[in-house]
Design a protein around this motif. Structure first.
Motif: not given
Length: 120
Positions: A12-15, A19, A51, A53, A57, A59, A109, A111, A113
């Motif tokens: 999971d991530c915002p972008d 990522l 990955f 969205a 999110y 972190p 990373d 985002a 993680h």
């Protein structure tokens, strides 16, 4: 007898596109994006990555029990210093990487993680 086989590890991530590009560069893979909310990285040795969205999110933080990492990736490298330099240039940040005597170093990373560069 196995019940299933392992598919991609989904993060999971915002972008997702950004990522995925980060990990594609680190691992020598290729970004496959048919949908901006789900992006795959293929063409490298190891378990596939995807990955996704995640609206809202938040972190993880290293190390913190109330914002735990939930998982992390161990990335095996031949040259720890060269791998660190490249990862930082791609947007990673150091979390726990000052002890050069260990066989691993911890980074985040773009985002947030955590992941480890491990001598291997």
């Amino acid at each position: 007898m196995a019940i299933a086989t392992l598919g991609p590890v989904v993060i999971d991530c915002p972008d997702p596109l950004a990522l995925a590009a980060f990990y594609a560069e680190l691992l020598g893979g290729e970004v496959k994006a048919d949908d901006p909310t789900w992006v795959d990285v293929t063409g490298f040795a190891g378990t596939p990555l995807a990955f996704q969205a995640a609206p809202g999110y938040v972190p993880p933080e290293w190390p913190r029990a109330d914002r735990s990492q939930q998982f992390h990736l161990d990335l095996m490298v031949e040259d720890m210093d060269a791998a660190e330099e490249r990862a930082l240039a791609l947007g990673a940040r150091k979390l726990e990487a000052d002890d050069r005597t260990r066989s691993w170093r911890v980074y985040a990373d773009p985002a947030g993680h955590p992941f480890c560069l491990c001598r291997g």
